[in-house]
Design a protein around this motif. Sequence first.
Motif, PDB file in Angstrom:
ATOM      1  N   ILE A 110       0.862  -1.189   0.000  1.00 22.49           N
ATOM      2  CA  ILE A 110       0.000   0.000   0.000  1.00 22.49           C
ATOM      3  C   ILE A 110       0.897   1.237   0.000  1.00 22.49           C
ATOM      4  O   ILE A 110       1.749   1.410   0.880  1.00 22.49           O
ATOM      5  CB  ILE A 110      -0.930   0.057   1.227  1.00 22.49           C
ATOM      6  CG1 ILE A 110      -1.752  -1.228   1.353  1.00 22.49           C
ATOM      7  CG2 ILE A 110      -1.866   1.258   1.119  1.00 22.49           C
ATOM      8  CD1 ILE A 110      -2.666  -1.256   2.587  1.00 22.49           C
ATOM      9  N   TYR A 111       0.687   2.071  -1.007  1.00 25.29           N
ATOM     10  CA  TYR A 111       1.330   3.378  -1.098  1.00 25.29           C
ATOM     11  C   TYR A 111       0.242   4.415  -0.843  1.00 25.29           C
ATOM     12  O   TYR A 111      -0.928   4.226  -1.217  1.00 25.29           O
ATOM     13  CB  TYR A 111       1.912   3.559  -2.499  1.00 25.29           C
ATOM     14  CG  TYR A 111       2.235   4.991  -2.888  1.00 25.29           C
ATOM     15  CD1 TYR A 111       3.540   5.472  -2.848  1.00 25.29           C
ATOM     16  CD2 TYR A 111       1.225   5.864  -3.317  1.00 25.29           C
ATOM     17  CE1 TYR A 111       3.841   6.771  -3.216  1.00 25.29           C
ATOM     18  CE2 TYR A 111       1.515   7.165  -3.691  1.00 25.29           C
ATOM     19  CZ  TYR A 111       2.814   7.621  -3.630  1.00 25.29           C
ATOM     20  OH  TYR A 111       3.090   8.915  -3.990  1.00 25.29           O
ATOM     21  N   TRP A 157      -3.577  -7.273  -1.669  1.00 27.35           N
ATOM     22  CA  TRP A 157      -5.004  -7.377  -1.314  1.00 27.35           C
ATOM     23  C   TRP A 157      -5.427  -8.839  -1.208  1.00 27.35           C
ATOM     24  O   TRP A 157      -6.100  -9.239  -0.253  1.00 27.35           O
ATOM     25  CB  TRP A 157      -5.818  -6.626  -2.365  1.00 27.35           C
ATOM     26  CG  TRP A 157      -7.284  -6.896  -2.370  1.00 27.35           C
ATOM     27  CD1 TRP A 157      -8.205  -6.467  -1.450  1.00 27.35           C
ATOM     28  CD2 TRP A 157      -8.019  -7.629  -3.354  1.00 27.35           C
ATOM     29  NE1 TRP A 157      -9.462  -6.895  -1.802  1.00 27.35           N
ATOM     30  CE2 TRP A 157      -9.369  -7.600  -2.965  1.00 27.35           C
ATOM     31  CE3 TRP A 157      -7.655  -8.288  -4.529  1.00 27.35           C
ATOM     32  CZ2 TRP A 157     -10.373  -8.236  -3.723  1.00 27.35           C
ATOM     33  CZ3 TRP A 157      -8.649  -8.915  -5.276  1.00 27.35           C
ATOM     34  CH2 TRP A 157      -9.977  -8.884  -4.870  1.00 27.35           C
ATOM     35  N   ARG A 158      -5.015  -9.645  -2.175  1.00 24.70           N
ATOM     36  CA  ARG A 158      -5.379 -11.062  -2.160  1.00 24.70           C
ATOM     37  C   ARG A 158      -4.732 -11.779  -0.979  1.00 24.70           C
ATOM     38  O   ARG A 158      -5.402 -12.546  -0.270  1.00 24.70           O
ATOM     39  CB  ARG A 158      -4.933 -11.740  -3.457  1.00 24.70           C
ATOM     40  CG  ARG A 158      -5.743 -11.359  -4.695  1.00 24.70           C
ATOM     41  CD  ARG A 158      -5.504 -12.367  -5.799  1.00 24.70           C
ATOM     42  NE  ARG A 158      -6.247 -12.021  -7.005  1.00 24.70           N
ATOM     43  CZ  ARG A 158      -5.697 -11.534  -8.106  1.00 24.70           C
ATOM     44  NH1 ARG A 158      -4.400 -11.293  -8.144  1.00 24.70           N
ATOM     45  NH2 ARG A 158      -6.439 -11.269  -9.161  1.00 24.70           N
ATOM     46  N   SER A 175      -4.804  -2.673   6.324  1.00 26.42           N
ATOM     47  CA  SER A 175      -3.396  -2.324   6.142  1.00 26.42           C
ATOM     48  C   SER A 175      -2.505  -3.085   7.113  1.00 26.42           C
ATOM     49  O   SER A 175      -1.383  -3.480   6.760  1.00 26.42           O
ATOM     50  CB  SER A 175      -3.189  -0.816   6.268  1.00 26.42           C
ATOM     51  OG  SER A 175      -3.594  -0.321   7.536  1.00 26.42           O
ATOM     52  N   ALA A 176      -2.979  -3.317   8.321  1.00 23.92           N
ATOM     53  CA  ALA A 176      -2.198  -4.100   9.286  1.00 23.92           C
ATOM     54  C   ALA A 176      -2.000  -5.528   8.787  1.00 23.92           C
ATOM     55  O   ALA A 176      -0.918  -6.115   8.947  1.00 23.92           O
ATOM     56  CB  ALA A 176      -2.885  -4.105  10.645  1.00 23.92           C
ATOM     57  N   ARG A 177      -3.021  -6.092   8.158  1.00 19.86           N
ATOM     58  CA  ARG A 177      -2.902  -7.451   7.629  1.00 19.86           C
ATOM     59  C   ARG A 177      -2.004  -7.504   6.398  1.00 19.86           C
ATOM     60  O   ARG A 177      -1.306  -8.491   6.171  1.00 19.86           O
ATOM     61  CB  ARG A 177      -4.289  -8.020   7.320  1.00 19.86           C
ATOM     62  CG  ARG A 177      -5.061  -8.390   8.585  1.00 19.86           C
ATOM     63  CD  ARG A 177      -6.355  -9.113   8.293  1.00 19.86           C
ATOM     64  NE  ARG A 177      -7.392  -8.218   7.796  1.00 19.86           N
ATOM     65  CZ  ARG A 177      -7.868  -8.215   6.558  1.00 19.86           C
ATOM     66  NH1 ARG A 177      -7.377  -9.050   5.653  1.00 19.86           N
ATOM     67  NH2 ARG A 177      -8.818  -7.377   6.201  1.00 19.86           N
ATOM     68  N   VAL A 178      -2.010  -6.437   5.599  1.00 23.07           N
ATOM     69  CA  VAL A 178      -1.090  -6.368   4.463  1.00 23.07           C
ATOM     70  C   VAL A 178       0.360  -6.361   4.962  1.00 23.07           C
ATOM     71  O   VAL A 178       1.222  -7.071   4.434  1.00 23.07           O
ATOM     72  CB  VAL A 178      -1.374  -5.115   3.600  1.00 23.07           C
ATOM     73  CG1 VAL A 178      -0.258  -4.882   2.596  1.00 23.07           C
ATOM     74  CG2 VAL A 178      -2.710  -5.270   2.882  1.00 23.07           C
ATOM     75  N   ALA A 179       0.619  -5.565   6.001  1.00 24.94           N
ATOM     76  CA  ALA A 179       1.961  -5.526   6.575  1.00 24.94           C
ATOM     77  C   ALA A 179       2.340  -6.881   7.181  1.00 24.94           C
ATOM     78  O   ALA A 179       3.480  -7.343   7.027  1.00 24.94           O
ATOM     79  CB  ALA A 179       2.042  -4.428   7.632  1.00 24.94           C
TER      80      ALA A 179
END
Length: 250
Positions: free
Chosen positions: A118-119, A158-159, A180-184
């Motif tokens: 995420i940017y 995202w996936r 966003s926490a889960r993406v990290a």
Amino acid sequence: MPDNSLAIVILHYGKPELTAKLERQLKADVQNSKGLNIPVLVLDNAAPQLYPDSWQRLDENLYWAGAFEWAMRRLSEEGFKRVWFLNNDLYFVSRPPLVGSVVGRLARMEIALGRVGIYAPSVTSNPYHPQMEQRSQAQFRQVNLVDGIAPLVHVDAWREAGGLAFGMNPFGYGVDLDFSARVAKAGWVLAVDHQVCVRHIYHSTARTVDGFMDTAARAEAEFLAQRFGPDWRETLRRLKNDFTDYETFR
């Protein structure tokens, strides 16, 4: 810029003139930049004041999180690799070129830090998220959480994160932080760009709907307690204030 690498989506709900202003700014920027083939799409979230030239008009108001998930699914099926999902009540204050600059700077961030899931542009001021505020003397910032006003999301991130948990909180507040926490957690970098900045009118649409702010706030508190635990306020405060600024590109 290769075809189908990036799509820009402006979420319309509220005043059409706000949507039109942002759409004009971004379309002019893309048209004036050589080599860019990036669509600027308006997603009408079943707004009471419809947007006449929208890309799609949804059958019902899915709120922010549902509309975000809808756009990600639709555009990923069309082969796009990244989706930039923008609130309509913001405006870029940085000098053009904007979109071309974002593409180039994002590539440089990935060289420096690794995969950026995420940017996000920085914000002139943010009463809720200090990690998103611009520090013009620096280049970019690595963060733990990204708010939802203007995230540019990699489809693979995202996936891998499992999408947005919009079914648990359809009103949307707090869903951006959980996502966003889960993406990290999935191993992707979250980055805020100090040299690309927006001004945002907070809650400009939400305040026009009677009772929405109170309802959304209650739903947000319940959702965040489920996702981050009973001490979610302290956990989020710590995560928001734990970031690293980069003065130059390595």
